[in-house]
Design a protein around this motif. Structure first.
Motif, PDB file in Angstrom:
ATOM      1  N   LYS A 167      57.945  48.369  36.734  1.00 38.28           N
ATOM      2  CA  LYS A 167      56.563  47.888  36.771  1.00 38.28           C
ATOM      3  C   LYS A 167      56.401  46.595  35.983  1.00 38.28           C
ATOM      4  O   LYS A 167      55.688  45.683  36.417  1.00 38.28           O
ATOM      5  CB  LYS A 167      55.629  48.964  36.223  1.00 38.28           C
ATOM      6  CG  LYS A 167      54.164  48.534  36.198  1.00 38.28           C
ATOM      7  CD  LYS A 167      53.263  49.637  35.667  1.00 38.28           C
ATOM      8  CE  LYS A 167      51.812  49.164  35.627  1.00 38.28           C
ATOM      9  NZ  LYS A 167      50.908  50.244  35.122  1.00 38.28           N
ATOM     10  N   VAL A 171      54.826  43.209  37.669  1.00 36.80           N
ATOM     11  CA  VAL A 171      53.635  42.550  37.122  1.00 36.80           C
ATOM     12  C   VAL A 171      53.961  41.120  36.709  1.00 36.80           C
ATOM     13  O   VAL A 171      53.170  40.195  36.943  1.00 36.80           O
ATOM     14  CB  VAL A 171      53.076  43.355  35.925  1.00 36.80           C
ATOM     15  CG1 VAL A 171      51.984  42.578  35.202  1.00 36.80           C
ATOM     16  CG2 VAL A 171      52.542  44.701  36.399  1.00 36.80           C
ATOM     17  N   GLU A 175      52.091  37.692  37.926  1.00 35.07           N
ATOM     18  CA  GLU A 175      51.360  36.852  36.985  1.00 35.07           C
ATOM     19  C   GLU A 175      52.040  35.519  36.697  1.00 35.07           C
ATOM     20  O   GLU A 175      51.365  34.524  36.404  1.00 35.07           O
ATOM     21  CB  GLU A 175      51.146  37.608  35.677  1.00 35.07           C
ATOM     22  CG  GLU A 175      50.272  38.843  35.824  1.00 35.07           C
ATOM     23  CD  GLU A 175      50.091  39.610  34.524  1.00 35.07           C
ATOM     24  OE1 GLU A 175      49.183  40.464  34.469  1.00 35.07           O
ATOM     25  OE2 GLU A 175      50.863  39.361  33.564  1.00 35.07           O
ATOM     26  N   LYS A 197      51.325  48.215  45.471  1.00 31.39           N
ATOM     27  CA  LYS A 197      50.038  48.423  44.807  1.00 31.39           C
ATOM     28  C   LYS A 197      50.024  47.774  43.425  1.00 31.39           C
ATOM     29  O   LYS A 197      49.053  47.112  43.042  1.00 31.39           O
ATOM     30  CB  LYS A 197      49.726  49.915  44.680  1.00 31.39           C
ATOM     31  CG  LYS A 197      48.339  50.187  44.102  1.00 31.39           C
ATOM     32  CD  LYS A 197      48.019  51.654  44.039  1.00 31.39           C
ATOM     33  CE  LYS A 197      46.557  51.889  43.662  1.00 31.39           C
ATOM     34  NZ  LYS A 197      46.133  51.165  42.455  1.00 31.39           N
ATOM     35  N   ILE A 198      51.124  47.958  42.680  1.00 28.34           N
ATOM     36  CA  ILE A 198      51.224  47.325  41.360  1.00 28.34           C
ATOM     37  C   ILE A 198      51.116  45.815  41.491  1.00 28.34           C
ATOM     38  O   ILE A 198      50.386  45.149  40.736  1.00 28.34           O
ATOM     39  CB  ILE A 198      52.554  47.714  40.693  1.00 28.34           C
ATOM     40  CG1 ILE A 198      52.577  49.211  40.381  1.00 28.34           C
ATOM     41  CG2 ILE A 198      52.787  46.890  39.427  1.00 28.34           C
ATOM     42  CD1 ILE A 198      53.943  49.727  39.958  1.00 28.34           C
ATOM     43  N   TYR A 199      51.822  45.265  42.467  1.00 24.09           N
ATOM     44  CA  TYR A 199      51.867  43.817  42.642  1.00 24.09           C
ATOM     45  C   TYR A 199      50.503  43.251  43.036  1.00 24.09           C
ATOM     46  O   TYR A 199      50.034  42.266  42.447  1.00 24.09           O
ATOM     47  CB  TYR A 199      52.909  43.475  43.711  1.00 24.09           C
ATOM     48  CG  TYR A 199      53.116  41.998  43.936  1.00 24.09           C
ATOM     49  CD1 TYR A 199      53.636  41.192  42.935  1.00 24.09           C
ATOM     50  CD2 TYR A 199      52.806  41.408  45.166  1.00 24.09           C
ATOM     51  CE1 TYR A 199      53.843  39.834  43.143  1.00 24.09           C
ATOM     52  CE2 TYR A 199      53.010  40.064  45.381  1.00 24.09           C
ATOM     53  CZ  TYR A 199      53.528  39.281  44.366  1.00 24.09           C
ATOM     54  OH  TYR A 199      53.720  37.937  44.568  1.00 24.09           O
ATOM     55  N   ARG A 200      49.853  43.861  43.997  1.00 22.15           N
ATOM     56  CA  ARG A 200      48.545  43.367  44.434  1.00 22.15           C
ATOM     57  C   ARG A 200      47.482  43.569  43.353  1.00 22.15           C
ATOM     58  O   ARG A 200      46.633  42.695  43.143  1.00 22.15           O
ATOM     59  CB  ARG A 200      48.120  44.052  45.732  1.00 22.15           C
ATOM     60  CG  ARG A 200      49.040  43.820  46.923  1.00 22.15           C
ATOM     61  CD  ARG A 200      49.225  42.367  47.277  1.00 22.15           C
ATOM     62  NE  ARG A 200      49.934  42.222  48.559  1.00 22.15           N
ATOM     63  CZ  ARG A 200      50.467  41.094  49.003  1.00 22.15           C
ATOM     64  NH1 ARG A 200      50.374  39.985  48.279  1.00 22.15           N
ATOM     65  NH2 ARG A 200      51.095  41.059  50.180  1.00 22.15           N
ATOM     66  N   ASP A 201      47.527  44.698  42.657  1.00 21.73           N
ATOM     67  CA  ASP A 201      46.564  44.944  41.590  1.00 21.73           C
ATOM     68  C   ASP A 201      46.690  43.909  40.475  1.00 21.73           C
ATOM     69  O   ASP A 201      45.704  43.608  39.780  1.00 21.73           O
ATOM     70  CB  ASP A 201      46.740  46.348  41.005  1.00 21.73           C
ATOM     71  CG  ASP A 201      46.240  47.447  41.941  1.00 21.73           C
ATOM     72  OD1 ASP A 201      45.575  47.109  42.945  1.00 21.73           O
ATOM     73  OD2 ASP A 201      46.517  48.633  41.668  1.00 21.73           O
ATOM     74  N   ALA A 202      47.903  43.383  40.286  1.00 23.54           N
ATOM     75  CA  ALA A 202      48.138  42.373  39.255  1.00 23.54           C
ATOM     76  C   ALA A 202      47.858  40.956  39.755  1.00 23.54           C
ATOM     77  O   ALA A 202      48.069  39.996  39.020  1.00 23.54           O
ATOM     78  CB  ALA A 202      49.575  42.472  38.745  1.00 23.54           C
ATOM     79  N   GLY A 203      47.405  40.848  41.007  1.00 29.12           N
ATOM     80  CA  GLY A 203      47.054  39.536  41.547  1.00 29.12           C
ATOM     81  C   GLY A 203      48.154  38.839  42.315  1.00 29.12           C
ATOM     82  O   GLY A 203      48.041  37.642  42.618  1.00 29.12           O
TER      83      GLY A 203
END
Length: 275
Positions: A167, A171, A175, A197-203
């Protein structure tokens, strides 16, 4: 979803002269069929002959005009970061915005052993090397001096990060980098969805799935690491198309397919059918 090709050319028996012609022809076939890019892998200590990825990318740049040219991925910790930054500067100067620089920590201990690098410290070495490379590309002072960037390459190329499961690194890719490169060889399908999901949630903006084996007449036999691959386009055209659409549904922007030269038309049909 954009479809790219990953180089899987291997030496032919008793063929010592035509390597440049074979690879140049392959690159031109990839471009002629309208694929988005041609990418190369990076290994040298695994018991099979390979060619340096930066050399191969330079050849692609010389014989094509449109396609992206990428690495999936270049192992940073097995090389000196300033020397690597300098070589990449030359590649950047030759390829311009076509260069898609995928970097990573490396995944195979044999490559580290061959150069005497510490495999267990590869993630720490990656972070430190990325910082040094970015400083070098900007011409900033380093302990031994400074690298003078070639005009037009100041700041270096956009970097994409190869990260399979961790993760923290996914991230970081979102970023600090231009993209995230996941692996079709090492990741389970459920891990890809969770990572997305982790990648998109982090922008994160650009998600790439690399090293997906294509073989419509078999199970990928003869491809590198085929026995360990978890995500493949195999089992006939209908089944492969269904698998391709599932990858698209996960949310990947790009897929990088490992295919033999004689199967480029198979991949082109799948691409067109999924569009």
């Amino acid at each position: 979803m954009r479809v790219h090709v990953v180089n899987v050319l291997r030496p032919e028996p008793d063929a010592t002269g035509p390597t440049l012609d074979r690879f140049s022809n392959f690159a031109q076939q990839v471009e002629a069929r309208g694929f988005t890019g041609l990418w190369v892998t990076d290994s040298f200590g695994r018991g099979r002959p390979t060619l340096d990825p930066i050399v191969l990318m330079s050849v692609i740049a010389a014989v094509t005009r449109q396609i992206e040219i990428g690495t999936c991925v270049l192992q940073v910790p097995v090389r000196h970061p300033v020397e690597l930054a300098h070589r990449i500067t030359g590649l950047h100067a030759m390829t311009g915005q076509r260069l898609q620089l995928g970097l990573g920590s490396g995944s195979t201990k044999a490559d580290f052993d061959l150069v005497g690098a510490d495999y267990e410290q590869r993630f720490k070495m990656l972070m430190n090397s990325l910082d040094i490379m970015r400083q070098a590309w900007c011409g900033e002072p380093l302990p031994g001096g400074a690298l003078s960037p070639w005009p037009g390459t100041e700041g270096g190329p956009a970097v994409m990060l190869g990260a399979w499961r961790n993760k923290r690194w996914i991230v970081y890719a979102a970023e600090e980098c231009a993209g995230w490169i996941a692996s079709g060889l090492y990741s389970q399908p459920e891990e890809l969805a969770a990572g997305m999901k982790i990648y998109r949630d982090a922008g994160g903006k650009r998600a790439v799935l690399a090293n997906v084996i294509l073989d419509l007449t078999g199970g990928g036999e003869g491809m590198p690491l085929a026995g360990r691959a978890t995500v493949m386009l195999t089992g006939g055209e209908a089944e492969a198309l269904d698998q391709l659409k599932r990858i698209q549904d996960v949310g990947f922007d790009d897929i990088l397919c490992m295919t033999q030269p004689e199967s480029l038309d198979d991949l082109a049909r799948l691409r067109d059918a999924a569009a």
